[in-house]
Design a protein around this motif. Structure first.
Motif, mmCIF file in Angstrom:
data_model
loop_
_atom_site.group_PDB
_atom_site.id
_atom_site.type_symbol
_atom_site.label_atom_id
_atom_site.label_comp_id
_atom_site.label_asym_id
_atom_site.label_seq_id
_atom_site.Cartn_x
_atom_site.Cartn_y
_atom_site.Cartn_z
ATOM 1 N N TRP A 226 0.830 -1.193 0.000
ATOM 2 C CA TRP A 226 0.000 0.000 0.000
ATOM 3 C C TRP A 226 0.867 1.247 0.000
ATOM 4 N N LEU A 227 0.488 2.223 -0.816
ATOM 5 C CA LEU A 227 1.160 3.518 -0.857
ATOM 6 C C LEU A 227 0.143 4.621 -0.607
ATOM 7 N N GLY A 228 0.606 5.693 0.003
ATOM 8 C CA GLY A 228 -0.258 6.833 0.255
ATOM 9 C C GLY A 228 0.043 7.978 -0.698
ATOM 10 N N TYR A 229 -0.991 8.745 -1.026
ATOM 11 C CA TYR A 229 -0.861 9.978 -1.801
ATOM 12 C C TYR A 229 -1.013 11.148 -0.849
ATOM 13 N N VAL A 230 -0.060 12.074 -0.897
ATOM 14 C CA VAL A 230 -0.132 13.273 -0.069
ATOM 15 C C VAL A 230 -0.354 14.474 -0.983
ATOM 16 N N GLY A 231 -1.359 15.266 -0.686
ATOM 17 C CA GLY A 231 -1.638 16.447 -1.483
ATOM 18 C C GLY A 231 -0.596 17.528 -1.269
ATOM 19 N N VAL A 232 -0.172 18.165 -2.362
ATOM 20 C CA VAL A 232 0.810 19.252 -2.292
ATOM 21 C C VAL A 232 0.366 20.386 -3.211
ATOM 22 N N THR A 233 0.859 21.571 -2.953
ATOM 23 C CA THR A 233 0.480 22.721 -3.774
ATOM 24 C C THR A 233 1.199 22.736 -5.109
ATOM 25 N N ASP A 234 2.409 22.170 -5.178
ATOM 26 C CA ASP A 234 3.203 22.168 -6.405
ATOM 27 C C ASP A 234 3.964 20.852 -6.482
ATOM 28 N N VAL A 235 3.535 19.959 -7.366
ATOM 29 C CA VAL A 235 4.139 18.629 -7.471
ATOM 30 C C VAL A 235 5.587 18.713 -7.903
ATOM 31 N N ASP A 236 5.889 19.531 -8.907
ATOM 32 C CA ASP A 236 7.254 19.614 -9.427
ATOM 33 C C ASP A 236 8.215 20.130 -8.367
ATOM 34 N N ALA A 237 7.817 21.182 -7.670
ATOM 35 C CA ALA A 237 8.685 21.747 -6.639
ATOM 36 C C ALA A 237 8.873 20.775 -5.485
ATOM 37 N N THR A 238 7.807 20.068 -5.103
ATOM 38 C CA THR A 238 7.918 19.125 -3.987
ATOM 39 C C THR A 238 8.794 17.939 -4.357
ATOM 40 N N ALA A 239 8.641 17.411 -5.582
ATOM 41 C CA ALA A 239 9.482 16.294 -6.016
ATOM 42 C C ALA A 239 10.951 16.699 -6.044
ATOM 43 N N ALA A 240 11.230 17.910 -6.497
ATOM 44 C CA ALA A 240 12.612 18.387 -6.519
ATOM 45 C C ALA A 240 13.155 18.528 -5.104
ATOM 46 N N GLU A 241 12.323 18.974 -4.165
ATOM 47 C CA GLU A 241 12.740 19.113 -2.770
ATOM 48 C C GLU A 241 13.025 17.755 -2.141
ATOM 49 N N VAL A 242 12.224 16.731 -2.517
ATOM 50 C CA VAL A 242 12.475 15.373 -2.034
ATOM 51 C C VAL A 242 13.900 14.946 -2.379
ATOM 52 N N VAL A 243 14.287 15.167 -3.623
ATOM 53 C CA VAL A 243 15.627 14.767 -4.076
ATOM 54 C C VAL A 243 16.702 15.573 -3.351
#
Length: 258
Positions: A72-89
């Motif tokens: 099972w995986l969860g989806y977390v809502g974010v305001t900006d997917v691209d910016a959040t994915a870059a921050e993850v990295v």
């Protein structure tokens, strides 16, 4: 009230047998199943009588799913997917699926935290508020629990990325603290240190049921395996940690009525 940055907005089961998994969770939780309209994959929607709660997708031998096990995986809502994915990295995590649009649904990315625990970030395109996480409703997710190798690092990662806050903690002896997580004033789950020799680091999602003993019998009677429980937890409810017949771990939470 619309969902906010850091809210859990969806849950998804990756499995080797979507038909069998749909039948299992229908028997255990009471979910109905229907196909997702317009999907180019065999994607199923699971839900209660009043709301969609989760999706089911078969693990395919393609570049998106190589090496994945049922889970099972969860989806977390974010305001900006691209910016959040870059921050993850930048924070030491990994991007597995680059930001991608699903027409009419939203934009998402699959990522992992620095300890290798996968999750999705998403900005939905549809109006309305997700109630996939709704602690007062049976059939919805009631609790989000992370088992991690490094609780301090995980807490810093998620609070910095998603705006979650550190709540109270419950001592667990040699395992350390069970650290509660709050978001916009409400408790959404907890983090704990993974047991040595136990399952790999992962999120476990606890779905609400109306009677924990009835649900436990349904798990065992439909080919699942109970690893823990029913066990009482604060609040006068009981939990089960189990695996479905394909090996995906999940939790159940509810009252004992007998």
């Amino acid at each position: 009230m619309p969902n906010q940055h850091g809210d859990f907005i969806w849950y998804e089961l990756l499995t080797t047998d979507a038909d069998a998994a749909s039948r299992f969770y229908g028997a255990v939780i009471g979910w109905r199943v229907r196909p997702a309209e317009g999907s180019d994959r065999d994607y199923r929607i699971l839900g209660t009588g009043d709301a969609d709660v989760a999706g089911v997708m078969t693990i395919l031998a393609d570049t998106d799913c190589v090496g994945m096990r049922p889970g099972w995986l969860g989806y977390v809502g974010v305001t900006d997917v691209d910016a959040t994915a870059a921050e993850v990295v930048r924070a030491g995590g990994t991007q597995y699926v680059a930001p991608t649009d699903i027409p009419g649904v939203g934009r998402f990315a699959m990522v992992s935290d620095p300890q290798g625990v996968a999750f999705y970030v998403m900005r939905g395109a549809m109006e309305g508020t997700s109630t996939s996480f709704a602690q007062a409703k049976p059939g919805h997710c009631h609790w989000n629990e992370l088992a991690t190798n490094d609780q301090g690092a995980a807490l810093a990662f998620y609070t910095g990325l998603l705006g979650w806050e550190k709540g109270d903690a419950m001592p667990m002896g040699d395992m350390g603290d069970y650290q509660f997580i709050t978001h916009h004033g409400g408790m959404i789950g907890a983090m704990m240190t993974r047991s040595v020799g136990g399952p790999p680091p992962a999120w476990t999602f606890y779905f609400g049921v109306e009677d924990i003993d009835v649900a436990a019998r349904a798990v065992s009677g439909n080919g699942g395996t109970i690893h823990h429980g029913p066990a009482e937890v604060p609040g006068g409810v009981y939990i089960i940690v189990a695996a479905d017949p394909q090996g995906a771990q999940f939790g159940l939470v509810g009252p004992r009525k007998r």
